[in-house]
Enzyme design. Structure first.
Site, PDB file in Angstrom:
ATOM      1  N   GLN A  14       4.659  10.410  13.329  1.00  0.00           N
ATOM      2  CA  GLN A  14       3.576  11.389  13.357  1.00  0.00           C
ATOM      3  C   GLN A  14       3.462  12.146  14.687  1.00  0.00           C
ATOM      4  O   GLN A  14       2.868  13.204  14.753  1.00  0.00           O
ATOM      5  CB  GLN A  14       2.252  10.702  13.008  1.00  0.00           C
ATOM      6  CG  GLN A  14       2.245  10.216  11.567  1.00  0.00           C
ATOM      7  CD  GLN A  14       0.988   9.462  11.215  1.00  0.00           C
ATOM      8  OE1 GLN A  14       0.853   8.280  11.538  1.00  0.00           O
ATOM      9  NE2 GLN A  14       0.041  10.123  10.578  1.00  0.00           N
ATOM     10  N   ASN A  64       2.285  -1.684   8.617  1.00  0.00           N
ATOM     11  CA  ASN A  64       1.112  -0.850   8.448  1.00  0.00           C
ATOM     12  C   ASN A  64       0.830  -0.659   6.954  1.00  0.00           C
ATOM     13  O   ASN A  64       1.688  -0.175   6.212  1.00  0.00           O
ATOM     14  CB  ASN A  64       1.337   0.529   9.083  1.00  0.00           C
ATOM     15  CG  ASN A  64       0.069   1.375   9.031  1.00  0.00           C
ATOM     16  OD1 ASN A  64      -0.937   1.025   9.658  1.00  0.00           O
ATOM     17  ND2 ASN A  64       0.089   2.474   8.282  1.00  0.00           N
ATOM     18  N   GLU A  65      -0.329  -1.084   6.535  1.00  0.00           N
ATOM     19  CA  GLU A  65      -0.859  -0.791   5.197  1.00  0.00           C
ATOM     20  C   GLU A  65       0.125  -1.056   4.051  1.00  0.00           C
ATOM     21  O   GLU A  65       0.475  -0.145   3.293  1.00  0.00           O
ATOM     22  CB  GLU A  65      -1.350   0.663   5.148  1.00  0.00           C
ATOM     23  CG  GLU A  65      -2.416   0.954   6.185  1.00  0.00           C
ATOM     24  CD  GLU A  65      -2.974   2.378   6.100  1.00  0.00           C
ATOM     25  OE1 GLU A  65      -2.403   3.201   5.370  1.00  0.00           O
ATOM     26  OE2 GLU A  65      -3.991   2.640   6.769  1.00  0.00           O
ATOM     27  N   HIS A 107       5.679   1.406  10.495  1.00  0.00           N
ATOM     28  CA  HIS A 107       4.559   2.279  10.145  1.00  0.00           C
ATOM     29  C   HIS A 107       5.090   3.335   9.163  1.00  0.00           C
ATOM     30  O   HIS A 107       5.401   4.456   9.547  1.00  0.00           O
ATOM     31  CB  HIS A 107       3.962   2.926  11.397  1.00  0.00           C
ATOM     32  CG  HIS A 107       2.582   3.479  11.176  1.00  0.00           C
ATOM     33  ND1 HIS A 107       1.486   3.085  11.904  1.00  0.00           N
ATOM     34  CD2 HIS A 107       2.111   4.391  10.304  1.00  0.00           C
ATOM     35  CE1 HIS A 107       0.409   3.743  11.501  1.00  0.00           C
ATOM     36  NE2 HIS A 107       0.762   4.542  10.523  1.00  0.00           N
TER      37      HIS A 107
HETATM   38  C1  FCB Z   1      -3.753   5.843   7.922  1.00  0.00           C
HETATM   39  C2  FCB Z   1      -2.340   5.791   8.444  1.00  0.00           C
HETATM   40  C3  FCB Z   1      -2.161   6.612   9.705  1.00  0.00           C
HETATM   41  C4  FCB Z   1      -2.877   7.939   9.650  1.00  0.00           C
HETATM   42  C5  FCB Z   1      -4.291   7.780   9.173  1.00  0.00           C
HETATM   43  C6  FCB Z   1      -5.071   9.064   9.075  1.00  0.00           C
HETATM   44  O1  FCB Z   1      -3.822   5.393   6.605  1.00  0.00           O
HETATM   45  O2  FCB Z   1      -1.985   4.464   8.742  1.00  0.00           O
HETATM   46  O3  FCB Z   1      -0.791   6.734   9.948  1.00  0.00           O
HETATM   47  O4  FCB Z   1      -2.152   8.852   8.906  1.00  0.00           O
HETATM   48  O5  FCB Z   1      -4.309   7.134   7.922  1.00  0.00           O
END
Ligand code: FCB
Length: 428
Positions: A14, A152-153, A108
């Site tokens: 990003q 991440n997520e 990520h």
């Molecule tokens: C989250 C992501 C991050 C960013 C935010 C706004 O879900 O982990 O990378 O894009 O949203």
């Protein structure tokens, strides 16, 4: 007691942009939802990381979460790039010199392009691959990094990448999603084991996105039932798996995945919480999907530039629920996309009040990392949404401090002084 972590979070793609990874390939194939928008070199952070890091002390930060880019470190399977690793060492050393605690994310959302050649997360071999990558990074950063976010997520990756098909690898298949979820969590455990083997004081966790869920038509019992199921699937299933090792993941109308990973509890030393918003669920009849979600502006705070509802009350519940997994909570992301910095200041203040109140009520929270230091490329929307405490001028790559950066610093001071009081009380 270590000090309350106060800082910001970013991710490699990003802010640094294109690499030999799936997102770059996705973009080249014209599959980005933000059609016509290209990430390119994003914010030019790759050339500017030193000066960007120097902004951290100016916002009162003592912590910084960033991600290492797997495709740069392992450009071909099993071949590790010494320069790419040396760069990460340099970055961590520079952070330490600035008095900033690094929080390193291993994955990520982006993956080396080669990773998908034999099925990626659908293939059990991915577990060993990710474990090996983690070992190499751990060797390089040994003794320099204590806090690690392995993934991440993962739930968002599985839903977006394997069920909805919005993000790479763009699959739409429940069996694929179920396999990916299990392999991701096994890979987390393998990475955590590799990190702890090299440094027993390493603390590992997952950044888990939580949303507040509400029934779109509160009087409609099917909306309410669907909301409860969505809440389990999205928010609670992973927290339960972290607490017990047992995952029961049921997607209404699609299928269910049940599995046990005995190492999950011991490989999660903290719960990483990413919290942004609330969604409303509405039951849908055939031929469409079983339900849809909507962002509503029920509290009249106004939607953000990503169309999300601002709902700090949900932050309170997300903190409580994530703490119920029995570990300290680290807020790994929270923020707002807005070009109106006054709204960002309101958002910061509201969420800081919730955070301070939760801490005062005794919830074990070890830190708060805001998304984000600088404006950046948003996955589905491109450069439109402005999340930064610093504005990025995309024509010149100049960084301009927003007034909310000052507010962020002063909020950080109040959390730091709470810490001092707390230490005095506990005699520490
Ligand atoms: C989250 C992501 C991050 C960013 C935010 C706004 O879900 O982990 O990378 O894009 O949203």
């Amino acid at each position: 007691m270590s000090p309350f972590l106060w800082g910001v979070a970013t991710s490699s793609y990003q802010i640094e942009g294109a690499a030999e990874n799936d997102w770059t390939a996705w973009e080249a194939a014209g599959r980005l939802k933000s059609r016509g928008k290209r990430c390119g070199v994003a914010t030019g952070h790759r050339e500017r990381w030193r000066s960007d890091f120097s902004l951290l002390p100016t916002i009162g930060a003592n912590a910084y979460r960033f991600s290492v880019e797997w495709s740069r470190i392992e450009p071909r399977p099993g071949h590790f790039d010494a320069d790419a690793l040396a760069l990460e060492v340099e970055r961590v050393d520079w952070l330490r010199q600035l008095g900033i605690e690094p929080v390193v994310t291993l994955n990520h959302y982006t993956h080396p392009s080669w990773f998908w050649d034999d099925g990626g997360w659908e293939n059990r071999g991915s577990v060993e691959r990710f474990g090996r990558f983690a070992s190499v990074v751990a060797d390089a950063l040994k003794g320099k990094v204590r806090r690690w976010v392995t993934l991440n997520e993962p739930i968002v990756l599985v839903l977006g990448g394997f069920l909805a098909g919005w993000i790479p690898p763009g699959r739409k298949n429940f069996a694929a999603a179920a396999a990916a979820l299990e392999n991701l969590l096994l890979a987390h455990a393998a990475a955590a084991a590799a990190l702890k083997e090299r440094d027993p004081s390493a603390r590992t966790g997952i950044a888990h996105n939580m949303l507040e869920f509400a029934a779109d038509r509160p009087a409609n019992s099917l909306d309410r039932k669907l909301t409860a199921l969505g809440d389990r699937l999205y928010n609670l299933a992973l927290l339960e798996a972290i607490a017990t090792g047992d995952m029961a993941w049921w997607f209404p109308g699609e299928g269910r995945a049940d599995f046990r990973i005995p190492e999950l509890p011991s490989s999660n030393d903290f719960v990483g919480l990413n919290y942004y918003s609330r969604v409303h669920l509405r039951f849908g009849g055939p031929p469409g999907p079983i339900g849809e979600f909507y962002y509503r502006d029920r509290e009249r705070r106004g939607l953000t530039d990503t169309g999300w509802e601002v709902y700090p009350e949900g932050f309170d519940r997300a903190l409580k629920r994530s703490a119920a997994a029995g570990r300290p909570v680290l807020v790994t992301e929270n923020g707002i996309a807005t070009s109106d910095d006054a709204r960002r200041r309101t958002f910061l203040r509201e969420h800081a009040v919730v955070l301070a109140h939760r801490r005062a009520e005794g919830t074990d929270i070890e830190g708060y990392l805001n998304w984000s230091l600088i404006d950046n490329f948003e996955w589905l929307e491109g450069f439109g949404p402005r999340f930064g405490l610093f504005e990025v001028d995309y024509a010149t790559f100049a960084r301009r401090r927003r007034p909310s950066a000052d507010l962020f610093a002063s909020l950080g001071r109040s959390f730091a002084s709470d810490d001092v009081r707390e230490r005095a009380r506990s005699g520490g």
